[in-house]
Structure formats: structure tokens, C-alpha cells
Design a protein around this motif. Structure first.
Motif, short mmCIF file in Angstrom:
data_model
loop_
_atom_site.label_atom_id
_atom_site.label_comp_id
_atom_site.label_asym_id
_atom_site.label_seq_id
_atom_site.Cartn_x
_atom_site.Cartn_y
_atom_site.Cartn_z
N ARG A 141 -10.14 7.34 -4.07
CA ARG A 141 -8.92 7.19 -4.89
C ARG A 141 -8.43 5.75 -4.84
O ARG A 141 -8.00 5.19 -5.85
CB ARG A 141 -7.83 8.15 -4.40
CG ARG A 141 -6.62 8.19 -5.29
CD ARG A 141 -6.94 8.78 -6.64
NE ARG A 141 -5.74 8.85 -7.46
CZ ARG A 141 -5.69 8.46 -8.72
NH1 ARG A 141 -6.77 8.02 -9.33
NH2 ARG A 141 -4.56 8.53 -9.39
N CYS A 142 -8.50 5.14 -3.67
CA CYS A 142 -8.07 3.75 -3.52
C CYS A 142 -8.97 2.83 -4.36
O CYS A 142 -8.48 1.91 -5.02
CB CYS A 142 -8.11 3.36 -2.04
SG CYS A 142 -7.16 1.89 -1.66
N GLU A 143 -10.27 3.10 -4.36
CA GLU A 143 -11.18 2.30 -5.18
C GLU A 143 -10.86 2.47 -6.67
O GLU A 143 -10.90 1.50 -7.42
CB GLU A 143 -12.63 2.68 -4.89
CG GLU A 143 -13.12 2.15 -3.56
CD GLU A 143 -14.55 2.53 -3.24
OE1 GLU A 143 -15.19 3.28 -4.02
OE2 GLU A 143 -15.04 2.08 -2.20
N ASP A 144 -10.54 3.71 -7.08
CA ASP A 144 -10.17 3.94 -8.48
C ASP A 144 -8.92 3.14 -8.86
O ASP A 144 -8.85 2.57 -9.95
CB ASP A 144 -9.87 5.42 -8.73
CG ASP A 144 -11.11 6.29 -8.71
OD1 ASP A 144 -12.24 5.76 -8.78
OD2 ASP A 144 -10.94 7.52 -8.59
N LEU A 145 -7.95 3.12 -7.97
CA LEU A 145 -6.67 2.48 -8.28
C LEU A 145 -6.69 0.97 -8.09
O LEU A 145 -6.11 0.23 -8.87
CB LEU A 145 -5.56 3.08 -7.42
CG LEU A 145 -5.22 4.54 -7.68
CD1 LEU A 145 -4.25 5.05 -6.62
CD2 LEU A 145 -4.64 4.71 -9.07
N PHE A 146 -7.33 0.52 -7.00
CA PHE A 146 -7.20 -0.89 -6.60
C PHE A 146 -8.51 -1.66 -6.49
O PHE A 146 -8.50 -2.85 -6.21
CB PHE A 146 -6.46 -0.98 -5.26
CG PHE A 146 -5.15 -0.25 -5.25
CD1 PHE A 146 -4.11 -0.61 -6.10
CD2 PHE A 146 -4.94 0.82 -4.39
CE1 PHE A 146 -2.90 0.07 -6.09
CE2 PHE A 146 -3.72 1.51 -4.37
CZ PHE A 146 -2.71 1.13 -5.23
N GLY A 147 -9.64 -0.96 -6.65
CA GLY A 147 -10.93 -1.64 -6.58
C GLY A 147 -11.42 -1.94 -5.19
O GLY A 147 -12.31 -2.77 -5.02
N SER A 148 -10.84 -1.29 -4.18
CA SER A 148 -11.30 -1.49 -2.81
C SER A 148 -11.06 -0.23 -1.99
O SER A 148 -10.27 0.62 -2.38
CB SER A 148 -10.55 -2.66 -2.15
OG SER A 148 -9.17 -2.37 -2.05
#
Length: 70
Positions: free
Chosen positions: A21-28
């Protein structure tokens, strides 16, 4: 003391979900995100009024993690 295997699997699945989810939102990943981004994600997940189905799933993950000591 080790957690039972089903609880451990829920916990690890929850960590994976948070990273995705963090990768989806912030790219990391969560660990690589800025403190501000980490707080933003955790705030959304802890809100009973999550705006998206994806975030509602995260709230369920959080509840599963909280219940590990049951």
C-alpha cells in the motif's frame, strides 16, 4: 514464545500489505518512506472511516495485528 503459525502468517501478510500500500501511495516501502508518509498511512489505516476499499482492508490487517495476543 513463538506465535502460532496462523497468527504469524496473518502478521507477515499484514506487513506485506502495508509495504504494498505504501508503494502504491508513495513509491517506496514503509521502511523507506519518510516519517510524514508513514504517519499518513497509519493514520488512514487507524481511521474507522477509511475512504477506499484498499484502506479498509488495511484497517482489517491492523485489527488482526492488534489481536495477536488473543
Amino acid at each position: 514464545m513463538d506465535a502460532p503459525i496462523p497468527a504469524r502468517n496473518r502478521f507477515l501478510g499484514g506487513l506485506k500489505w502495508v509495504d504494498e500500500r505504501c508503494e502504491d501511495l508513495f513509491g517506496s516501502t514503509f521502511a523507506a518512506a519518510s516519517p510524514k508518509q508513514q504517519v499518513a498511512l497509519l493514520t488512514v489505516l487507524s481511521s474507522p472511516e477509511n475512504a477506499t476499499p484498499a484502506d479498509r482492508s488495511g484497517g482489517e490487517v491492523g485489527q488482526g495485528v492488534v489481536g495477536l495476543d488473543d
